[in-house]
Design an enzyme around this catalytic site. Structure first.
Site, PDB file in Angstrom:
ATOM      1  CB  ILE A 147      -0.947   0.021   1.212  1.00 46.26           C
ATOM      2  CG1 ILE A 147      -1.835  -1.218   1.214  1.00 46.26           C
ATOM      3  CG2 ILE A 147      -1.813   1.281   1.188  1.00 46.26           C
ATOM      4  CD1 ILE A 147      -2.740  -1.328   2.424  1.00 46.26           C
ATOM      5  CG  HIS A 148       2.865   2.511  -3.186  1.00 52.69           C
ATOM      6  ND1 HIS A 148       3.034   3.290  -4.303  1.00 52.69           N
ATOM      7  CD2 HIS A 148       2.616   1.258  -3.639  1.00 52.69           C
ATOM      8  CE1 HIS A 148       2.917   2.541  -5.385  1.00 52.69           C
ATOM      9  NE2 HIS A 148       2.656   1.304  -5.017  1.00 52.69           N
TER      10      HIS A 148
END
Length: 312
Positions: A166-167
């Site tokens: 998750i970015h």
């Protein structure tokens, strides 16, 4: 807004646009006007007016500093123009939100930008207390039979390989553009590491549910229909985990390869994807299962046939 104009002292606006495009891809409707180090309000005003004359439709000007020359000159010229909105306090989260959510009002953009500011250490501590679905937290007696009505009918909106998990691209672009309701991170190490789970919870959009599961647990839960009709986004760190998911009984039709960075022994397939010989073999095994594998960094990039690129 149809157009976004970033205005700043020096190169801040140009830098923000460059970083924006690194995350979300090229944005032809975002423009930059700078107050040069040796310039003054007249130089900036002439450059701003010249840029604005080339634009058609509604425009959002985002200035770096409230009360600074770029902001003040923008107000002086466009205060009475109903087609132009002006915000001050430029930040990357604000610019990303304005770029991706063109229907947002200035008030909504300001609210979203304020929400992006956080004391990261405090937030990290807080997330360790949250209940995030994990293999360790799930009751051993969880009766998956109760989800029988949804078994084999998971509403999977995207399956992505992204070693960063998750970015910005996943949380800010893919998830929101697909109206995701739950992100499921599928990786054994992450599922067993409290620090990684806390980091993932902090990085995930607050409006979305999050599950961090081992490969085996994810395959079992998704196939059993545990998430009902929720729009779920499956996120893998590497192709090996995808293959293990399939071998554990998980069903997929497509896989989107996003980011796999350089490491010793890799070769470049696309600018953001580097693979080893072992990973090439894994991709071939996945493809043999009649699963379409594509490469696409962000939604507005063209979809590339990954296996064709890999084999070329």
């Amino acid at each position: 807004m149809e157009n976004i104009v970033l205005v700043s002292h020096g190169q801040m606006a140009a830098g923000v646009k460059a970083t924006l495009e690194m995350i979300v891809g090229k944005q032809d409707h975002v423009y930059v006007v700078s107050l040069k180090p040796d310039g003054d309000d007249r130089q900036f005003e002439a450059d701003l007016q010249a840029e604005m004359k080339t634009l058609n439709g509604s425009t959002l000007i985002i200035a770096d500093l409230l009360g600074g020359t770029p902001c003040n000159v923008s107000l002086r010229n466009y205060l009475e123009d109903d087609q132009v909105a002006i915000l001050a306090g430029m930040s990357l989260p604000l610019v990303i939100e304005a770029t991706l959510n063109t229907q947002a009002t200035p008030a909504e953009l300001v609210k979203a930008a304020k929400g992006a500011v956080a004391d990261v250490k405090v937030e990290m501590s807080a997330t360790t207390e949250e209940v995030v679905e994990t293999t360790a937290a799930a009751p051993a007696t969880d009766d998956l039979a109760q989800y029988q009505a949804y078994a084999g009918k998971a509403n999977i909106v995207n399956v992505r390989i992204d070693e960063r998990l998750i970015h910005g691209q996943v949380a800010g672009i893919w998830s929101t553009s697909l109206n995701t309701q739950r992100i499921i991170v599928i990786n054994d190490e992450a599922a067993k590491d409290p620090l990684q789970k806390s980091s993932l919870r902090m990085a995930a959009p607050s409006s979305m549910r999050l599950s961090v599961l081992t490969v085996a647990e994810a395959a079992k839960n998704v196939q059993a229909g545990k998430y009902g009709a929720q729009r779920i986004f499956l996120l893998f760190k590497n192709p090996t985990d995808v293959l293990r998911y399939l071998e554990a009984g998980g069903e997929l039709t497509t896989v989107n390869v996003g980011n796999m960075s350089y490491k010793e022994g890799t070769r470049e397939v696309t600018k953001s994807i580097q693979v080893t010989e072992a990973e090439e073999a894994v991709f071939e095994d996945i493809a043999k299962r009649q699963i379409k594998i594509t490469a696409q960094r962000v939604p507005n990039d063209p979809v590339v046939d990954f296996m064709e690129k890999l084999r070329s």
